[in-house]
Scaffold this active site. Sequence first.
Site, PDB file in Angstrom:
ATOM      1  N   ASP A 124       0.798  -1.233   0.000  1.00 59.77           N
ATOM      2  CA  ASP A 124       0.000   0.000   0.000  1.00 59.77           C
ATOM      3  C   ASP A 124       0.826   1.276   0.000  1.00 59.77           C
ATOM      4  O   ASP A 124       0.357   2.329  -0.417  1.00 59.77           O
ATOM      5  CB  ASP A 124      -0.960   0.019   1.192  1.00 59.77           C
ATOM      6  CG  ASP A 124      -0.244   0.017   2.546  1.00 59.77           C
ATOM      7  OD1 ASP A 124       1.006  -0.039   2.564  1.00 59.77           O
ATOM      8  OD2 ASP A 124      -0.928   0.056   3.586  1.00 59.77           O
ATOM      9  N   HIS A 125       2.088   1.216   0.455  1.00 53.83           N
ATOM     10  CA  HIS A 125       2.879   2.430   0.634  1.00 53.83           C
ATOM     11  C   HIS A 125       3.593   2.894  -0.635  1.00 53.83           C
ATOM     12  O   HIS A 125       3.955   4.070  -0.735  1.00 53.83           O
ATOM     13  CB  HIS A 125       3.930   2.214   1.729  1.00 53.83           C
ATOM     14  CG  HIS A 125       3.451   2.552   3.101  1.00 53.83           C
ATOM     15  ND1 HIS A 125       2.294   2.039   3.621  1.00 53.83           N
ATOM     16  CD2 HIS A 125       3.976   3.344   4.074  1.00 53.83           C
ATOM     17  CE1 HIS A 125       2.126   2.507   4.851  1.00 53.83           C
ATOM     18  NE2 HIS A 125       3.123   3.298   5.150  1.00 53.83           N
ATOM     19  N   ASP A 187       1.260  -4.446  14.653  1.00 53.07           N
ATOM     20  CA  ASP A 187       0.914  -3.810  13.389  1.00 53.07           C
ATOM     21  C   ASP A 187       1.972  -2.777  13.030  1.00 53.07           C
ATOM     22  O   ASP A 187       2.687  -2.285  13.896  1.00 53.07           O
ATOM     23  CB  ASP A 187      -0.457  -3.133  13.558  1.00 53.07           C
ATOM     24  CG  ASP A 187      -1.065  -2.632  12.264  1.00 53.07           C
ATOM     25  OD1 ASP A 187      -0.463  -2.850  11.205  1.00 53.07           O
ATOM     26  OD2 ASP A 187      -2.133  -2.015  12.328  1.00 53.07           O
ATOM     27  N   ARG A 470      -2.195  12.450  10.223  1.00 51.61           N
ATOM     28  CA  ARG A 470      -0.896  13.042  10.568  1.00 51.61           C
ATOM     29  C   ARG A 470      -0.631  14.207   9.617  1.00 51.61           C
ATOM     30  O   ARG A 470      -0.947  14.122   8.440  1.00 51.61           O
ATOM     31  CB  ARG A 470       0.192  11.968  10.448  1.00 51.61           C
ATOM     32  CG  ARG A 470       1.463  12.265  11.189  1.00 51.61           C
ATOM     33  CD  ARG A 470       2.274  10.988  11.372  1.00 51.61           C
ATOM     34  NE  ARG A 470       1.520  10.025  12.154  1.00 51.61           N
ATOM     35  CZ  ARG A 470       1.445   8.732  11.873  1.00 51.61           C
ATOM     36  NH1 ARG A 470       2.082   8.242  10.833  1.00 51.61           N
ATOM     37  NH2 ARG A 470       0.752   7.926  12.641  1.00 51.61           N
ATOM     38  N   SER A 673       5.294   7.896  13.091  1.00 49.67           N
ATOM     39  CA  SER A 673       5.120   6.519  12.658  1.00 49.67           C
ATOM     40  C   SER A 673       6.156   5.610  13.299  1.00 49.67           C
ATOM     41  O   SER A 673       7.142   6.051  13.879  1.00 49.67           O
ATOM     42  CB  SER A 673       5.223   6.438  11.137  1.00 49.67           C
ATOM     43  OG  SER A 673       6.539   6.744  10.721  1.00 49.67           O
TER      44      SER A 673
END
Length: 787
Positions: A124-125, A187, A470, A673
């Site tokens: 996803d990143h 996670d 964020r 993060s």
Amino acid sequence: MLRGSRIQPRRGLATLQRALATHAPLAEKACSSITPPYAHLLQNLEHVRKILNRPLTLSEKILYSHLVDPEKSLGGGGRIRGEAYLQLRPERVAMQDASAQMALLQFMSAGLAQCAVPTSIHCDHLIQAAEGAKVDLKRSIVSNQEVFDFLESAAKKYGIEFWRPGSGIIHQIVLENYAAPGMLMLDSHTPNAGGLGMLAIGVGGADAVDAMTGTPWELKAPQVVGIHLTGTLNGWATTKDLILHLAGKLTVRGGTGRILEYFGPGVFNQSCTGLATIANMGAEVGATTSTFPYTPGMNAYLKATGRGPVAVAADEAASRGFLSSDKGAEYDEIIEINLSDLEPTINGPFTPDLATPVSKFGSFVKEQGWKDEFSAGLIGSCTNSSYEDMTRVADLARQAKTAGLTAKVPFLCTPGSEQIRATMERDNVTSTLEDVGAVVLANACGPCIGQWKREDKKDEENAILTSFNRNFKSRNDGNRLTMNFLASPTIVTAMAFSGKLSFNPMTDSLTLPSGEAFKFSPPSGQDLPSAGFTAGETSYYPQPTPQPQPDVEVVIRRDSQRLELLEPFNSHFGPSNERGLELPSLKVLMRVRGKCTTDHISAAGPWLKYKGHLTNISENLLITAVNDEGGDINLAFDRDQNKSGTIPEIAKAFKARQQPWALVVDDNYGEGSAREHAALQPRFYGCALILARSFARIHETNLKKQGVLPLWFADKADYERIGSGDVLETDGLAETLRGVLDSTIKIRVTKLNGEVFEIDTKHTMSSDQLKWLEAGSALNHIRSQMA
């Protein structure tokens, strides 16, 4: 085994494109591997009750029932919360494609044939947002083929579920497929799955490797803050506004070392995905995680997402008292929030805890002297991309279309998963948004994490409104002058039709081309789709519970600039250290001023492509940090050579002459993060010690894992007494390493002018963490134990 050749991607990964409407209803999942072992957990909990003999909070029940040895962790007779170190057995690990690279490289070096717990990888990143979903996905697959090949081959070899590019954002997929009440999961940072009544704890890759290798995972027992919710959300107010409001009360440090446990009648009025939004942003106040008692909304969500057997098992566990706090359970603090009093809130810029009610936001903008405009509205992301969020936004879009309005600014929408995207498309939510000017992006993180190819507003002050979690400087588009204001998707959407920061959709009207006034009605949506969810393009999805294929070759090109095998770090206490079990004499590289997040220490955006290559990504070490000696960004001094340079240049110079070094840093160092590269990079260049006014939880743990000693100033004023080029020597570390955990570690400071003085420090090292330090890293220690 590693080879220079490449395997062919399964199912033609490089050419995989999103299929149009594939609207098969969800089949019930095989639930054996995703149902918590409630019988075992309840048995363990009975043992815990005999030891503690007091009512327990929900957080304690979940955490302590996962203890490897309850007697060892809890039986000392002292205070547990905030003091004891817990040895835990998590049930699952989830990693996104950026962090998974380094985690897998570390796991491979342990020499195991498969993961000890169910593990998943989520691509996803690495998908950059530029033009729209189809084009962006295809381009990103091609540009990141090497990394995806590596991840997929490693997943096959070790029996890991591999969610392919396009499947969606890790946190939404975990909620839809793996999360379950009472579970303990590690996670890649965001504790989104707490919305399903579990503990999803954000960690760095080295912590994930603990669980993957079957090594007990250590956590200092968090304090528990009770958030008592009463009343009902009204009108425009959403669960996002609750957590934005709470962030303003707690600040970015208020949750450090604490679990936020919500309780009270207000919890039971919320959807499961609404609770997930709250849990997601708990990380922004530094919380270890957030959780909620089991609710009918969680039961309904489990059934709607094909996990009926999990719901049945959870019902039974709840009936036995497992999934809620005990009557009389005590919290370390209780915060009262009446949901009926909440109004929409906007947080920012540059920090997620600067909270302003929307009714006062226009005045706030005027007071700051900012232009009354914003340049883009972005909705979705892991925080707010549920079906409920999207249908509420679509309701506003329908109102606007009926009035003849379209968005005044670029309006970008990120679905959280392929399941959400396909269901939105089937139910005409997507077309409704596109009709008013929205561009739907790929099911990926995109602009939220800096993967936004934004051509306008470079080096230009501007504001954006987002439903993200964020908003640090330079995070979204690489422009440090972009002010990101966080709000609910509905507020972002309504304001996109005005283009003005001062617009309050609850009270203000828009002027139509006809000259008439138009005012939005409060939006409404559905928490679950009436026709059920649809899976969409199933080729993105993994085979459930795959078996390891030991003959698969893990793909790393010998000349790769994206992936690099790891070399173990040397111990600080080797034969070249004349100080024995004290750290060698350290030079101070710099004193870092103010907020220094993991984004400052190891920037994302274009640097994401080097997540698997430690040498290359270390070139961005602290490049946006402020040097307190002069206030310059990315400037450090080499006092021995009487020269200055960028921070990575000076760090490399220290490494080249084998000069170990230290950093002096400010409060809440490493917030943000769970980016373990922020610990790996300084260690790679030779950092052995970081002296801080205070640390963020995950980053402090990551430093310990990589063999960097984190110490806290006993007197925060001592921060200003140390500068670049000073020499630091530990005094008392040897005694600590020999097992005297409460011994004081002093720092002897020798200034450039020859002045010498000592300062006191505090540490949070456990006996096991000291073994990591002595070995040079946690992974070194794990390898030695396995050997």
